[in-house]
Scaffold this motif. Structure first.
Motif, short mmCIF file in Angstrom:
data_model
loop_
_atom_site.label_atom_id
_atom_site.label_comp_id
_atom_site.label_asym_id
_atom_site.label_seq_id
_atom_site.Cartn_x
_atom_site.Cartn_y
_atom_site.Cartn_z
N ASN A 152 0.82 -1.21 0.00
CA ASN A 152 0.00 0.00 0.00
C ASN A 152 0.85 1.26 0.00
N THR A 153 2.00 1.23 0.67
CA THR A 153 2.91 2.37 0.66
C THR A 153 3.52 2.58 -0.72
N LEU A 154 3.90 1.49 -1.38
CA LEU A 154 4.44 1.59 -2.74
C LEU A 154 3.40 2.11 -3.72
N LEU A 155 2.17 1.65 -3.59
CA LEU A 155 1.09 2.14 -4.46
C LEU A 155 0.85 3.62 -4.26
N SER A 156 0.89 4.06 -3.02
CA SER A 156 0.68 5.47 -2.72
C SER A 156 1.80 6.33 -3.31
N ALA A 157 3.05 5.87 -3.18
CA ALA A 157 4.17 6.62 -3.74
C ALA A 157 4.13 6.62 -5.27
N ASP A 158 3.71 5.51 -5.86
CA ASP A 158 3.59 5.44 -7.31
C ASP A 158 2.49 6.37 -7.81
N ALA A 159 1.37 6.43 -7.09
CA ALA A 159 0.29 7.34 -7.45
C ALA A 159 0.75 8.79 -7.33
N GLY A 199 -8.68 10.85 -15.05
CA GLY A 199 -7.66 9.90 -15.50
C GLY A 199 -7.78 8.61 -14.70
N THR A 200 -6.87 7.71 -14.96
CA THR A 200 -6.89 6.43 -14.26
C THR A 200 -5.51 6.10 -13.72
N TYR A 201 -5.51 5.29 -12.70
CA TYR A 201 -4.28 4.75 -12.14
C TYR A 201 -4.53 3.28 -11.85
N PHE A 202 -3.78 2.42 -12.49
CA PHE A 202 -3.86 1.00 -12.20
C PHE A 202 -2.44 0.45 -12.19
N PRO A 203 -2.03 -0.17 -11.10
CA PRO A 203 -0.64 -0.66 -10.98
C PRO A 203 -0.42 -1.95 -11.75
N GLU A 204 -0.09 -1.82 -13.03
CA GLU A 204 0.16 -2.99 -13.87
C GLU A 204 1.32 -3.83 -13.32
N TRP A 205 2.26 -3.21 -12.61
CA TRP A 205 3.41 -3.92 -12.08
C TRP A 205 3.03 -4.84 -10.93
N LEU A 206 1.85 -4.65 -10.34
CA LEU A 206 1.43 -5.47 -9.21
C LEU A 206 0.24 -6.36 -9.56
N LEU A 207 -0.77 -5.77 -10.14
CA LEU A 207 -2.00 -6.49 -10.44
C LEU A 207 -2.22 -6.59 -11.94
N GLU A 208 -2.66 -7.74 -12.37
CA GLU A 208 -3.10 -7.87 -13.75
C GLU A 208 -4.60 -7.63 -13.75
#
Length: 109
Positions: free
Chosen positions: A34-41, A85-94
């Motif tokens: 969750n911390t990585l997702l927040s920083a990526d966002a 816009g959208t944000y989807f973490p392709e690096w984590l979830l397919e």
């Protein structure tokens, strides 16, 4: 760019070890993801969480909760939503897939 709400890893580990939770590794994994997702966002938005910036592309608009099945158990992943816009973490979830690929391979064998 670092988010101000990122926690101290040593403090997190010390707190988790004093609680002696049986789900220690799953809780740590959930916190790290969750911390990585927040920083990526934050990088996608162009500004840290809660900080004004002239480079800001959009704003956050809550979270989408997704379950991710891992070897440590099911982890609740909080994917940040954006107002435009959208944000989807392709690096984590397919997309439309919520299980770790190694887990699926083991079950299939």
């Amino acid at each position: 760019m670092t988010a101000p709400h990122i926690i101290d890893p040593a403090g997190l580990l010390a707190e988790a070890l004093t609680d002696a939770s049986p789900d220690l590794m799953r809780n740590l994994l959930q916190t790290v993801i969750n911390t990585l997702l927040s920083a990526d966002a934050d990088a996608v938005i162009g500004a840290e969480w809660g900080k004004p910036s002239p480079d800001r592309a959009t704003q956050r608009n809550g979270y989408r909760h997704r379950d991710l099945d891992t070897r440590l158990g099911t982890v609740d992943v909080q994917v940040p939503k954006l107002r435009s816009g959208t944000y989807f973490p392709e690096w984590l979830l397919e997309r439309r897939k919520r299980a770790e690929s190694a887990l699926i391979t083991v079950v299939a064998d």
